[in-house]
Design an enzyme around this catalytic site. Structure first.
Site, PDB file in Angstrom:
ATOM      1  N   GLY A 271     -12.553   0.871  17.341  1.00 26.73           N
ATOM      2  CA  GLY A 271     -11.357   1.700  17.483  1.00 26.73           C
ATOM      3  C   GLY A 271     -10.653   1.926  16.158  1.00 26.73           C
ATOM      4  O   GLY A 271     -10.174   3.028  15.873  1.00 26.73           O
ATOM      5  N   THR A 272     -10.605   0.891  15.323  1.00 24.51           N
ATOM      6  CA  THR A 272      -9.904   1.012  14.038  1.00 24.51           C
ATOM      7  C   THR A 272     -10.566   2.077  13.170  1.00 24.51           C
ATOM      8  O   THR A 272      -9.898   2.960  12.624  1.00 24.51           O
ATOM      9  CB  THR A 272      -9.906  -0.357  13.313  1.00 24.51           C
ATOM     10  OG1 THR A 272      -9.225  -1.295  14.156  1.00 24.51           O
ATOM     11  CG2 THR A 272      -9.231  -0.283  11.966  1.00 24.51           C
TER      12      THR A 272
ATOM     13  N   SER B  52     -13.185   1.952  22.157  1.00 29.21           N
ATOM     14  CA  SER B  52     -13.772   0.748  21.565  1.00 29.21           C
ATOM     15  C   SER B  52     -14.547  -0.009  22.648  1.00 29.21           C
ATOM     16  O   SER B  52     -14.015  -0.245  23.743  1.00 29.21           O
ATOM     17  CB  SER B  52     -12.641  -0.133  21.022  1.00 29.21           C
ATOM     18  OG  SER B  52     -13.160  -1.344  20.547  1.00 29.21           O
TER      19      SER B  52
ATOM     20  N   HIS C 141     -15.567  -3.165  22.905  1.00 27.20           N
ATOM     21  CA  HIS C 141     -15.286  -4.546  23.319  1.00 27.20           C
ATOM     22  C   HIS C 141     -14.113  -4.666  24.285  1.00 27.20           C
ATOM     23  O   HIS C 141     -13.859  -5.733  24.824  1.00 27.20           O
ATOM     24  CB  HIS C 141     -15.133  -5.472  22.102  1.00 27.20           C
ATOM     25  CG  HIS C 141     -13.881  -5.314  21.300  1.00 27.20           C
ATOM     26  ND1 HIS C 141     -12.829  -6.188  21.442  1.00 27.20           N
ATOM     27  CD2 HIS C 141     -13.520  -4.442  20.335  1.00 27.20           C
ATOM     28  CE1 HIS C 141     -11.868  -5.850  20.575  1.00 27.20           C
ATOM     29  NE2 HIS C 141     -12.268  -4.795  19.895  1.00 27.20           N
TER      30      HIS C 141
ATOM     31  N   THR D 161     -26.742   3.696   8.499  1.00 23.36           N
ATOM     32  CA  THR D 161     -27.715   3.471   9.571  1.00 23.36           C
ATOM     33  C   THR D 161     -26.980   3.045  10.824  1.00 23.36           C
ATOM     34  O   THR D 161     -26.116   2.164  10.776  1.00 23.36           O
ATOM     35  CB  THR D 161     -28.721   2.381   9.134  1.00 23.36           C
ATOM     36  OG1 THR D 161     -29.389   2.869   7.975  1.00 23.36           O
ATOM     37  CG2 THR D 161     -29.730   2.080  10.225  1.00 23.36           C
TER      38      THR D 161
ATOM     39  N   CYS E 175       1.234 -12.975  11.901  1.00 26.33           N
ATOM     40  CA  CYS E 175       1.299 -12.493  10.521  1.00 26.33           C
ATOM     41  C   CYS E 175       0.583 -13.489   9.620  1.00 26.33           C
ATOM     42  O   CYS E 175       0.064 -14.503  10.088  1.00 26.33           O
ATOM     43  CB  CYS E 175       2.731 -12.214  10.093  1.00 26.33           C
ATOM     44  SG  CYS E 175       3.841 -13.571  10.340  1.00 26.33           S
TER      45      CYS E 175
HETATM   46  N1  PLP Z   1      -6.209   0.778  19.411  1.00 25.54           N
HETATM   47  C1  PLP Z   1      -5.725  -0.030  20.359  1.00 25.54           C
HETATM   48  C2  PLP Z   1      -4.724   0.489  21.326  1.00 25.54           C
HETATM   49  C3  PLP Z   1      -6.152  -1.363  20.430  1.00 25.54           C
HETATM   50  O1  PLP Z   1      -5.665  -2.164  21.376  1.00 25.54           O
HETATM   51  C4  PLP Z   1      -7.105  -1.821  19.493  1.00 25.54           C
HETATM   52  C5  PLP Z   1      -7.555  -3.229  19.505  1.00 25.54           C
HETATM   53  O2  PLP Z   1      -6.833  -4.122  19.866  1.00 25.54           O
HETATM   54  C6  PLP Z   1      -7.597  -0.924  18.533  1.00 25.54           C
HETATM   55  C7  PLP Z   1      -7.116   0.369  18.521  1.00 25.54           C
HETATM   56  C8  PLP Z   1      -8.622  -1.338  17.523  1.00 25.54           C
HETATM   57  O3  PLP Z   1      -9.903  -1.383  18.087  1.00 25.54           O
HETATM   58  P1  PLP Z   1     -11.059  -2.268  17.391  1.00 25.54           P
HETATM   59  O4  PLP Z   1     -10.748  -3.687  17.692  1.00 25.54           O
HETATM   60  O5  PLP Z   1     -12.315  -1.799  18.075  1.00 25.54           O
HETATM   61  O6  PLP Z   1     -11.054  -1.937  15.952  1.00 25.54           O
END
Ligand code: PLP
Length: 367
Positions: free
Chosen positions: A74-75, A195, A197, A233, A319
């Site tokens: 997701g990031t 994402s 996971h 890849t 943090c």
């Molecule tokens: N966006 C949201 C709303 C999330 O909850 C998360 C992960 O906690 C992410 C993005 C990031 O996803 P990833 O862990 O696959 O990078």
């Protein structure tokens, strides 16, 4: 979900337990020789597995397979859309809701963070006012469901408003699949991110749905994989695992059952402590998330005590000092620092049972 040593896992929004069949699919894929870009038999076999997985993910989301670009999660998906649009010049300014995940929010100037109301929903009137004076091409980022409170955002209304002003919409849908019955494509967003996971797939794999022809400058340059949008890849085992998790989520998710359990949990929490505060309950939420504060006991203290008693839950964000900072999401909802600093998140899922939640409430009530 009770793990082997009788721990109870209530942190599905952080990561969901991987499906055993996904473990098997990934481990089989790890043993497959070949690079999907190679034209020989081995390469074509890996390519076939990737395209089958793309098909399964597209079916879960309800979009054409050709719109899916795999990323490392997701990031990376959020970063690719935001930086890609800025770098290509397709947008000059970015706005986001004040409650976005850091992978979105930290790209955006704080002056462009759109407030939410005390139910945790983006303030559409403020958005309207801010966008009224917007001249340059822009991107508005708003998540489908908040990871800390589960509150669903009015994406269709945001998309309509933004499109009227000629802008583009990125909707982070990472917390959506399996936790709501929403039709993702009808949200009207131009880019959607997911994402694996969070749905019982492997960590480190995700995707973007490109529902727009806008130019994205790739952030990873190299062999031109994923139709030049994301070089490198392909993570074939991860993609295969994502595909398997998507199929299993489509077949097995029971949003109604999970939301019933969550409602039962919240009733029990309030019965045990009538002064507990549950956030975001007034608005629409995904099925599985409860964010609750007990006055006078810090989140950190609760987390540690619960962990020692065998429960995995979470709070705010850790943090660098290891301390838990009060959640920016709760603060944006107008919750005081003190109350936000005494909130924890319980997020349940397919394997959670009522007897586990009963045990949780029993211990929580003693904190
Ligand atoms: N966006 C949201 C709303 C999330 O909850 C998360 C992960 O906690 C992410 C993005 C990031 O996803 P990833 O862990 O696959 O990078």
């Amino acid at each position: 979900m009770a793990t082997d040593n009788q721990r109870i896992y209530l942190d599905y929004n952080a990561t969901a337990p991987i499906f055993p069949d996904v473990v098997q699919a990934v481990s089989q894929a790890l043993g497959n020789l070949g690079n999907a870009s190679s034209i020989h038999t081995e390469g074509r076999s890996v390519r076939g597995a990737i395209e089958d997985a793309r098909d399964s993910v597209s079916k879960l989301i309800g979009v054409p397979a050709s719109t899916i670009v795999f990323s490392s999660g997701g990031t990376e998906a959020n970063t690719t859309v935001i930086r890609g649009l800025i770098n290509s010049g397709a947008v000059h300014e970015i706005f986001c809701s004040a409650i976005e995940h850091p992978s979105v929010r930290d790209h955006v100037n704080p002056e462009h963070h759109i407030p939410v109301d005390n139910r945790g929903q983006i303030d559409l009137e403020q958005l309207h006012n801010i966008l009224r004076g917007q001249e340059a091409p822009f991107l508005m980022c708003v998540m489908l469901a908040n990871n800390e409170t589960g509150v669903l955002q009015p994406i269709r209304d945001v998309s309509t408003l933004v499109h009227e002003r000629g802008g583009l919409v990125l909707c982070d849908c990472v917390q959506g699949p399996g936790k709501s019955d929403l039709d993702f494509i009808s949200l009207g967003a131009d880019f959607l991110t997911f994402s694996a996971h969070k749905i019982g797939g492997p960590q480190g794999i995700g995707c973007i749905v490109m529902n727009s022809n806008s130019e994205l400058e790739p952030i990873l340059i190299g062999g031109g994989q994923e139709k030049e949008r994301r070089s490198g890849t392909e993570n074939a085992p991860g993609i295969v695992g994502f595909g398997a998790a998507a199929r299993l989520t489509a077949e097995t998710s029971n949003v109604g059952k999970v939301s019933e359990l969550r409602d039962q949990l919240e009733a029990a929490l309030l019965e045990a402590k009538s002064d507990a505060i549950i956030f975001g309950r007034e608005g629409e939420r995904i099925a599985n998330t409860t964010n609750v504060a007990i006055l006078g006991t810090s989140s950190e203290r609760q987390l540690i005590k619960l962990d020692l008693a065998g429960f995995a839950v979470s709070a705010g964000s850790a943090c660098s000092s290891g301390k838990i900072a009060p959640s920016h999401v709760l603060l944006a909802m107008g919750v005081s620092e003190e109350i936000a600093g005494s909130a924890i998140r319980i997020s349940i899922g397919r394997e959670t049972s009522w007897s586990e939640l009963e045990k949780f409430v029993e211990i929580w009530a003693t904190l």
